[in-house]
Enzyme design. Sequence first.
Site, short mmCIF file in Angstrom:
data_model
loop_
_atom_site.label_atom_id
_atom_site.label_comp_id
_atom_site.label_asym_id
_atom_site.label_seq_id
_atom_site.Cartn_x
_atom_site.Cartn_y
_atom_site.Cartn_z
N THR A 38 54.22 24.76 -63.91
CA THR A 38 54.25 25.62 -65.10
C THR A 38 54.81 24.90 -66.31
OG1 THR A 38 54.39 27.65 -63.85
CG2 THR A 38 55.37 27.70 -66.03
N TYR A 52 48.69 32.27 -66.65
CA TYR A 52 48.46 31.02 -67.38
C TYR A 52 47.90 30.00 -66.38
CZ TYR A 52 52.83 30.17 -65.01
OH TYR A 52 53.79 30.09 -64.03
N THR A 118 57.46 25.25 -59.76
CA THR A 118 58.65 25.88 -59.16
C THR A 118 58.39 26.41 -57.75
OG1 THR A 118 58.04 28.01 -60.11
CG2 THR A 118 59.52 26.59 -61.41
N ASP A 119 57.13 26.62 -57.37
CA ASP A 119 56.87 27.23 -56.06
C ASP A 119 57.38 26.36 -54.91
OD1 ASP A 119 53.66 28.84 -56.81
OD2 ASP A 119 55.74 29.27 -57.38
N LYS A 191 64.17 29.33 -54.51
CA LYS A 191 63.60 30.20 -55.55
C LYS A 191 63.79 31.65 -55.12
CE LYS A 191 59.36 30.79 -58.33
NZ LYS A 191 57.95 30.31 -58.54
N GLU A 283 70.75 34.65 -30.79
CA GLU A 283 69.65 35.62 -30.59
C GLU A 283 68.66 35.18 -29.52
OE1 GLU A 283 71.38 38.06 -32.74
OE2 GLU A 283 69.31 38.62 -32.34
N1 DAS Z 1 51.94 27.54 -59.88
C1 DAS Z 1 53.39 27.44 -59.83
C2 DAS Z 1 53.74 26.03 -59.46
O1 DAS Z 1 53.10 25.09 -59.91
C3 DAS Z 1 53.96 27.82 -61.12
C4 DAS Z 1 55.27 27.22 -61.47
O2 DAS Z 1 55.41 26.02 -61.67
O3 DAS Z 1 56.17 28.00 -61.55
O4 DAS Z 1 54.69 25.90 -58.68
#
Ligand code: DAS
Length: 326
Positions: A38, A52, A118-119, A191, A283
């Site tokens: 992103t 986006y 970020t994923d 995250k 467990e």
């Molecule tokens: N599509 C997600 C990624 O590339 C968006 C982001 O970067 O947050 O991880």
Amino acid sequence: MHSKKIFGQFLILACAALVSIAHAQKLPNVMILATGGTIAGTGASSTTTVGYTAAKIGVEALIDAVPELKKVANVKGEQVFQIASENMNNDYWLKLSKRVNTLLAQSDVDGIVITHGTDTIEETAYFLDLTVHSKKPVVIVGSMRPSTAISADGPINLYNAVLLAGSQEAIGKGVLVTLNDQINAAREVTKTNTSTLDTFKTPELGFLGYIQGSKPFFYRQSTRKHTVDSEFDISKLDVLPQVDIVYGYANMNPIALNAFVAAGAKIVRASRVGQGIVARNGEADDDKLDFVVSDTLNAQKARILLMLALTKTSDTKEIQKIFYSY
Ligand code: DAS
């Protein structure tokens, strides 16, 4: 008289040039390796913060958008690849880790920033935490808003990442993730929200510190092995062991689990809650079932450590020791 004036002007320019060279020599040399996400994303309008397209603009555009970088470091950019990070895979990880190790071995590189989606930022960070063999700072940064959005968080996150990667304070701390003025360790960061700017947290064990007024402040550091203390060397590897994750739930259908086991999968028992210690023989009868427990690693981090542990041994007792020391 005229020649004296020209000489005087020349002298001033020469001094200015010397000052700027001295200043540049004082600044740390930071490489920015761009991978997409992103932070490199673009939207249809300035109010587009969902829907986006990630991984659209290149590393030079990211650097040009933050002229202030030149005040805190001598930066150079390199586009290693350009993907939305949900498409990250082992081949990209091996390529990135080998490139980071090569660059950090150079005396003219003081630190590295990696711009990333970020994923899977938390997974790439942990993979590098276990495979980069240098004390020099490696800082991974992303953003929750695309570059075209009002109050895009990418530029300030990139500025913070570069000053962190060039700082003395970040040396020896392992791979770091910084967004939202916060500094997280690769092992525990995760995250926690699909869209908010404060999404990256280390819920119980906490941030390592903050960035405030262009300065990093550390308040703690990881007690587990990483970077120069890691035994995992991927420099000669082109493939990593296949490790998958099965998610447990009420009335779970055992088909997926049985299929993985039938395909030869080894088992690490992690917890879907993501926090706390997964106790051995708690467990499940781990001794009898010959399972390994993940300690405090969530499933996506446990998968990475198991993948690297399997490059060294398939002895579950040895692997359990690895999970208790990394
Ligand atoms: N599509 C997600 C990624 O590339 C968006 C982001 O970067 O947050 O991880």
